[in-house]
Design an enzyme around this catalytic site. Structure first.
Site, PDB file in Angstrom:
ATOM      1  N   SER A 161      45.323 -38.759  72.486  1.00  0.00           N
ATOM      2  CA  SER A 161      44.804 -40.096  72.208  1.00  0.00           C
ATOM      3  C   SER A 161      44.519 -40.858  73.494  1.00  0.00           C
ATOM      4  O   SER A 161      43.899 -41.910  73.473  1.00  0.00           O
ATOM      5  CB  SER A 161      45.805 -40.862  71.358  1.00  0.00           C
ATOM      6  N   CYS A 162      44.987 -40.327  74.613  1.00  0.00           N
ATOM      7  CA  CYS A 162      44.703 -40.927  75.911  1.00  0.00           C
ATOM      8  C   CYS A 162      43.209 -40.838  76.213  1.00  0.00           C
ATOM      9  O   CYS A 162      42.492 -40.056  75.606  1.00  0.00           O
ATOM     10  CB  CYS A 162      45.445 -40.200  77.023  1.00  0.00           C
TER      11      CYS A 162
END
Lengths: 204, 161
Positions: B28-29
């Protein structure tokens, strides 16, 4: 504000001991499912910068299979059961009663079976935690992903990242006598939960 | 052999040609790259969360889009890049686990991508390419000799944007 990560050696020992009992329960459960002897190590309790957590499983771009569960209750957290891909395939073979090497990709049935293993491990693990802390801790429905370790660990680290820069990780390794199972089991309490757990254990 | 500079989670690095900046295993980074094509100077930032104002405590501005991006812009400009020429590329922002009752934290990938774009626009940086969303991890690298932004995945091959 008192930093919940500032644990005394006795408190760290207590966490390790609870982890040990929890992991013992889980190893017994796992060994009954796959019908072979499962060894485990003494759990490692580490308080480390969150960006170092992916290194515990071989670096952020290592391909792994992960079962992820949330822990509900007064001390919420996350559980991850991580395996290298080959070991996940062996585990799927064991669970389906097939010779090792049969599984070449994870189909619906194998995914469901591996998730169930994650579920059973988590249930027995959290049982020990609930017993020692008197805090009811329940696992969510499991979810599975096969991808890079860093990407998978993101989800756990985010929760922590919002609150601070460190994580407490209780890590246990499960190994089958024939090396077919090689899994890492992680319990990562949410921010605030560690304080709740330590207080409930009552060790100064 | 051009050197390969590793950028960890919640970290950023800046450099110049012929270096390559790489960040492994983004879920999700988001990996935000900046590049000045004339001076061949750029940077790569690996953020975890969109907004530092919602965080309780952190000593690390590179963890957040709103604090990390301006920091990286300053550093590439200090290295000799022209702010007006900088172009940005983004990759990451996946949702790794599917849950029927996905909470906000599980959808943070989308928010990460939106916030990065907002902050870049606010700083007058043009976004020329992005590869965000999905349910899979990415390893990203920017080649500072060409500005090419390479995205590697496990099952979905490799591409450059």
């Amino acid at each position: 504000m008192i930093d919940e990560f500032d644990l005394t050696p006795a408190q760290l020992d207590a966490m390790r001991e609870i982890g040990n009992v929890g992991a013992g329960n889980s190893a017994t459960a796992l060994s009954q499912i796959v019908n072979k002897k499962i060894d485990m190590n003494v759990p490692k309790v580490s308080i480390i910068p969150i960006e170092d957590v992916p290194d515990l499983v071989g670096g952020p771009d290592t391909l792994i299979v992960a079962v992820f569960l949330r822990v509900y209750g007064k001390a919420p957290g996350s559980i991850l059961f991580l395996m290298p891909k080959e070991n996940a395939f062996f585990l799927a073979d064991d669970l389906m009663g097939r010779p090792h090497g049969t599984t070449q990709e994870l189909d619906e049935m194998s995914i469901s079976a591996i998730k169930e293993v994650g579920n059973i491990l988590s249930g027995s693990y959290l049982g020990a935690f609930s017993h020692f802390t008197n805090i009811s801790m329940l696992p969510s429905i499991p979810s599975l992903a096969m991808d890079m370790a860093g990407a998978i660990l993101n989800i756990v680290l985010l929760q922590l990242g919002q609150m601070g820069d460190r994580a407490m990780v209780i890590e246990t390794k499960f190994l089958a006598e024939d090396d077919s199972i090689n899994g890492h089991f992680f319990l990562v309490p949410d921010p605030g939960s560690l304080g709740t757990i330590v207080k409930a254990v009552g060790v100064e | 052999m051009a050197d390969l500079v590793k950028v960890g989670m919640a970290d950023y690095k800046v450099g110049r040609s012929p270096s390559t900046l790489i960040s492994y295993g983004l879920g999700s980074c988001i990996g935000v790259s900046l590049y000045d094509p004339i001076r061949k100077i750029g940077g790569l930032l690996h953020i975890m969360l969109p907004d530092s104002t919602q965080a309780r405590a952190s000593d690390n501005p590179a963890k957040f889009a709103d604090t990390g991006i301006p920091l990286m812009i300053n550093d590439v400009v200090a290295l000799g890049a022209s702010k007006a020429r900088l172009v940005a590329k983004l990759a990451g922002g996946a949702q790794m686990f599917a849950f029927s009752n996905a909470t906000d934290i599980m959808k943070v990938g989308t928010r990460n991508a939106e916030t990065c774009k907002q902050i870049l626009r606010r700083n007058g940086i043009k976004i020329v390419a992005e590869d965000t969303g999905g349910t899979y991890g990415r390893t990203v690298s920017i080649d500072l000799a060409t500005g090419s932004y390479k995205i590697k995945t496990i099952d979905r091959g490799e591409k450059s944007i």
